[in-house]
Design a protein around this motif. Sequence first.
Motif, short mmCIF file in Angstrom:
data_model
loop_
_atom_site.label_atom_id
_atom_site.label_comp_id
_atom_site.label_asym_id
_atom_site.label_seq_id
_atom_site.Cartn_x
_atom_site.Cartn_y
_atom_site.Cartn_z
N GLY A 1 36.16 47.68 40.20
CA GLY A 1 37.53 48.22 39.88
C GLY A 1 38.77 47.42 40.71
N HIS A 2 38.30 46.27 41.29
CA HIS A 2 39.39 45.63 42.19
C HIS A 2 40.35 44.51 41.14
CE1 HIS A 2 36.24 45.28 45.66
NE2 HIS A 2 36.67 46.58 45.63
N PRO A 3 41.53 44.60 41.64
CA PRO A 3 42.07 45.39 42.83
C PRO A 3 42.36 46.81 42.41
CG PRO A 3 43.89 44.17 41.63
CD PRO A 3 42.47 43.89 40.86
N HIS A 4 42.15 47.76 43.40
CA HIS A 4 42.50 49.08 43.01
C HIS A 4 43.67 49.27 42.65
CE1 HIS A 4 42.32 53.30 43.86
NE2 HIS A 4 41.05 53.34 43.70
N PRO A 5 44.17 50.44 41.65
CA PRO A 5 45.25 50.85 41.33
C PRO A 5 46.16 50.92 42.39
CG PRO A 5 43.81 51.52 39.68
CD PRO A 5 42.96 51.17 40.90
N THR A 6 45.90 51.90 43.26
CA THR A 6 46.73 52.23 44.53
C THR A 6 47.32 51.01 45.45
OG1 THR A 6 44.93 52.50 46.01
CG2 THR A 6 45.68 54.49 44.65
N VAL A 7 46.33 49.75 45.32
CA VAL A 7 46.79 48.94 46.07
C VAL A 7 47.75 48.00 45.33
CG1 VAL A 7 45.93 46.62 47.02
CG2 VAL A 7 44.72 48.57 47.45
N SER A 8 47.45 47.88 43.90
CA SER A 8 48.44 47.10 43.12
C SER A 8 49.81 47.68 43.07
CB SER A 8 48.06 47.06 41.66
OG SER A 8 46.67 46.21 41.57
N ALA A 9 49.81 48.92 43.02
CA ALA A 9 50.97 49.82 43.12
C ALA A 9 51.71 49.56 44.36
CB ALA A 9 50.65 51.44 42.97
N ARG A 10 51.02 49.52 45.43
CA ARG A 10 51.42 49.36 46.91
C ARG A 10 52.34 48.04 47.09
NH1 ARG A 10 46.95 49.95 50.62
NH2 ARG A 10 47.23 52.10 49.96
N TYR A 11 51.91 47.01 46.63
CA TYR A 11 52.61 45.73 46.43
C TYR A 11 53.74 45.68 45.38
CZ TYR A 11 48.53 43.25 48.79
OH TYR A 11 47.78 42.80 49.80
N GLN A 12 53.58 46.50 44.38
CA GLN A 12 54.55 46.68 43.73
C GLN A 12 55.86 47.33 44.46
OE1 GLN A 12 53.73 48.34 39.83
NE2 GLN A 12 55.69 47.80 39.02
N GLU A 13 55.53 48.38 45.00
CA GLU A 13 56.55 49.48 45.75
C GLU A 13 57.09 48.55 46.68
OE1 GLU A 13 54.45 52.66 47.14
OE2 GLU A 13 53.87 53.48 45.30
N LEU A 14 56.47 47.28 47.44
CA LEU A 14 57.09 46.80 48.51
C LEU A 14 57.78 45.52 47.92
CD1 LEU A 14 54.27 46.81 51.04
CD2 LEU A 14 56.38 48.15 51.23
N ASN A 15 57.83 45.45 46.33
CA ASN A 15 58.52 44.23 45.83
C ASN A 15 57.56 43.01 46.23
OD1 ASN A 15 60.60 45.66 44.35
ND2 ASN A 15 61.70 45.85 46.20
N ILE A 16 56.29 43.01 46.37
CA ILE A 16 55.82 41.54 46.65
C ILE A 16 55.02 41.11 45.29
CG2 ILE A 16 53.74 40.83 47.98
CD1 ILE A 16 54.16 43.05 49.92
N PRO A 17 55.53 40.14 44.63
CA PRO A 17 54.64 39.56 43.59
C PRO A 17 53.29 39.51 43.87
CG PRO A 17 56.66 38.46 43.83
CD PRO A 17 56.50 39.26 45.01
N PHE A 18 52.42 40.01 42.96
CA PHE A 18 50.66 39.86 43.05
C PHE A 18 50.29 39.13 41.92
CE2 PHE A 18 47.14 43.10 43.58
CZ PHE A 18 46.55 42.16 44.43
N TYR A 19 49.55 38.20 42.35
CA TYR A 19 49.13 37.22 41.25
C TYR A 19 47.49 37.42 41.31
CZ TYR A 19 53.64 35.32 41.78
OH TYR A 19 54.99 35.28 41.67
N GLN A 20 46.97 37.76 40.07
CA GLN A 20 45.62 37.77 40.16
C GLN A 20 44.76 36.86 39.10
OE1 GLN A 20 44.80 41.98 38.79
NE2 GLN A 20 46.79 42.47 39.85
N THR A 21 43.68 36.07 39.61
CA THR A 21 43.01 34.87 39.05
C THR A 21 42.70 35.08 37.67
OG1 THR A 21 41.04 35.44 40.17
CG2 THR A 21 42.49 33.84 41.20
N PRO A 22 42.27 36.44 37.33
CA PRO A 22 41.91 36.84 35.55
C PRO A 22 42.96 36.52 34.97
CG PRO A 22 40.83 38.43 37.08
CD PRO A 22 41.69 37.84 38.14
N SER A 23 44.22 36.61 35.27
CA SER A 23 45.39 36.38 34.31
C SER A 23 45.94 35.32 34.74
CB SER A 23 46.46 37.60 34.91
OG SER A 23 46.02 38.98 34.48
#
Length: 828
Positions: A768-790
């Motif tokens: 389940g990586h990245p965990h939804p809470t971690v993805s939400a954390r980067y979003q709350e901190l306004n940090i663009p978060f790029y994942q290799t599957p996408s």
Amino acid sequence: MRIYITAFIVGGSLLLFLPAVPENTLILCGCISSFTLLISFVAKPAQIKSACIAMMFASLGFAWNAHYAQTRLGHILSAELEGKDLTIEGRVNALPQSSTSGAKFSFEVDKAILGQKVIESFPRQVYLSWQPAWRNPQNIPAVIPGQRWKFKVKIKRPYGSLNPYTFDFERWSFHQDFGASGSVRSGDLLIAKDISFMEFSLAMEYQRWKLREKIKYLLPKDARYGGVISALVMGDQNAIDQDDWRVFNATGIGHLISISGLHVTMLAGFGAMLAGYIWRRRTLPLRIPVTKVSAAVGFLTAFVYAWLAGFQIPAQRTMYMVGVVAFALWSGRNPRSFDIWWWALAFVLLIDPMAPYTPGFWLSFGAVAAILYAMQDSDGLLGVPTGKELEVHWSKRLTQALREACRVQAVVTIALLPLTLYWFYQVSLASPFANAFAIPIVSYIVTPLAIAGALLPDFIGKWLLIPAHLTMEYLAMLLSWMANWKWAVAWSNQPTWWALLLSTIGIIIAIRPGSIASTSLSRVMGIALSATLFIQPVSNDHLQLGEFRATVLDIGQGTAVLIETQNKRLLYDTGPIQGKDNAGNRIILPFLRGRGIHQLDRMVISHSDSDHIGGAASLLKEIRFDSMMGSLPSNNPLLKNLQDRKIQSIPCRFGQQWIWDDVEFHIWHPHEQSLFEEQQTRKPNELSCVLEVRNHNTSFWLTGDVEKQGEAEITERLDEVMLRDLKDKELIFMAPHHGSKTSSSVELLTKLSPNQAFAQNGYRNRYGHPHPTVSARYQELNIPFYQTPSSGAQTWTFRQSIKGSAKPHFWREQSKRLWHREPESPLR
């Protein structure tokens, strides 16, 4: 007619370079075809008429391929069904890849059920993997073409890692018409053999399976080259060991270890000869000439064997060429050799528009085209006897035949140089010597014995297969010796378009027909133009002092990042391993070879988990490393491997730093006293080697699988002095542990305040990586978060002169073709 065939091919090929099939393609192409056809009727100049007809054929080619693509894309699994537990019923419709660890196979779906509801829209064909459960390993039942099964499966849309120079699974799935792929949880066999009389293709797949099992049964259990025998008889190469492929490729005889055009021609010729011998009896030739009967039976033999061989492109090409010759004989025509070649090309691309995306297409058609072009002035001693050769003494005939055979080998070797480098990034210098004896041995001894042994009854076949295998075994010994010559292989990189163009011009000059002696200088100059293929890229693609590039590979559930400065290279982690398959062989090595990288200055292994160290052993066999730095226990096999190769190993410790080309490298974790210890006091994740790469404008962090405890220690080390050094830099941050919920702590993110972040993880991975809470954390901190599957592979280039936000290049966007899936979420 050649112009019109070319126009059809060019029009169809154009579609395959587009990111999507244009709307209303068929209507638009129909209008263009009708308009150009009408103009051709009223136009008087012959050139305009020919141009209009060519335009019509081009639009028809585009429309044909658009229909081909839309049909396949219409059978892709709906996104809502991904990851669901489904029950599917259908048949195994192709020869499976079987081994002791399980099976992979194509499955034709007749019915799909979700819960109690039948799914109306479902892919007609899926690619399944059936492996024993790792908690309760047990052998799976035999999977045989024609069986009807009911499976409980979990499937997903076709997805594969996307990197430059590597295998594209999504393209392969589109080519094979797989609408989904997945794994089998359990299965019930409904019917052992469900093949009707009219299902020729499925019946041939069943016969291929029977032949493969017969070969296994008749050969000794320890027969190492049984897979080679199967490949020569029926085109099944899955049982050939990777070490053997390395030898075959290094000696340039890989083209022989498959169903080549020569093998099909031999069988077609044998069938024609036998038919001619029988038809000459009594008065039968008075009804139908012997030549016509021989040609028809030759084509029928080629047709059956091409299907038995899996309908591979070299077999298709030969079958169509034999068919064109047979048609010409029956219709009283006398086609030119290149006309036969063009018609075979047209038939292959009409039936299989994706054929140009396979190396076999280019190598097969390229070799034949080169021979037809270069040997136009041949006296016919290598072709169909004309009777004139009997006027020459046998010794002179033999000398001339040997001379022409050597010329053919030289022509093919030179002509295929650009294609070989484009597809495989290497040239076998040992190839002329190896092929000199491998071609006659494999083609005239091993293959006939293997085919006869597989087709004849067991009590005869066994005594043919065993000498075939023994001959191959002795041949492989000699090839292994040749493959170990220091100069056996010349490695390069994937040539640029201008190098391919110049080399093609040079090759046309070098192999042209005519006397060699009187044109030797121009031929040498032509070969010299081919030297452009070996021009290596300028040092790390024009990086200046103080600049660096990070290539974040789409590696699946694991880590592998290549760091490049002006003159140095570092590889951080080597990706995952699954059984015999590892990311080193599958992704990292092809990427490095395609780039022309054959030496790396340092390997950094963050820790001992298999998804970070998995490809290291494979890479050490092929790539030269100067040193290794990492966090490993002292009993890890990699350290012994490095010691045997006399490669320096350095424990990873906080405070270590070095400078390459004005780019700084800093180690932030683990602690200062870290050693290669047999019993490590903490779990491997918490000992991950955390590396920062820094220049004047940018700080790039590679964090391995460090978790909260390690992150807390890094947070403590980030005092005001160290933070001051990072203050004016853009910070790019790798989400630790692929974005697990035990990492990416608020404290560390707040202290570092990254500008952008990325994660390497597997598509729909079981963790389940990245965990939804971690993805939400980067979003709350306004940090663009790029994942290799996408994103696919990510390329970050950091210049000295450019300040501001770094803009990564995403390979999934750059290389988008109509068969590639859309990212699940927009890339920010």
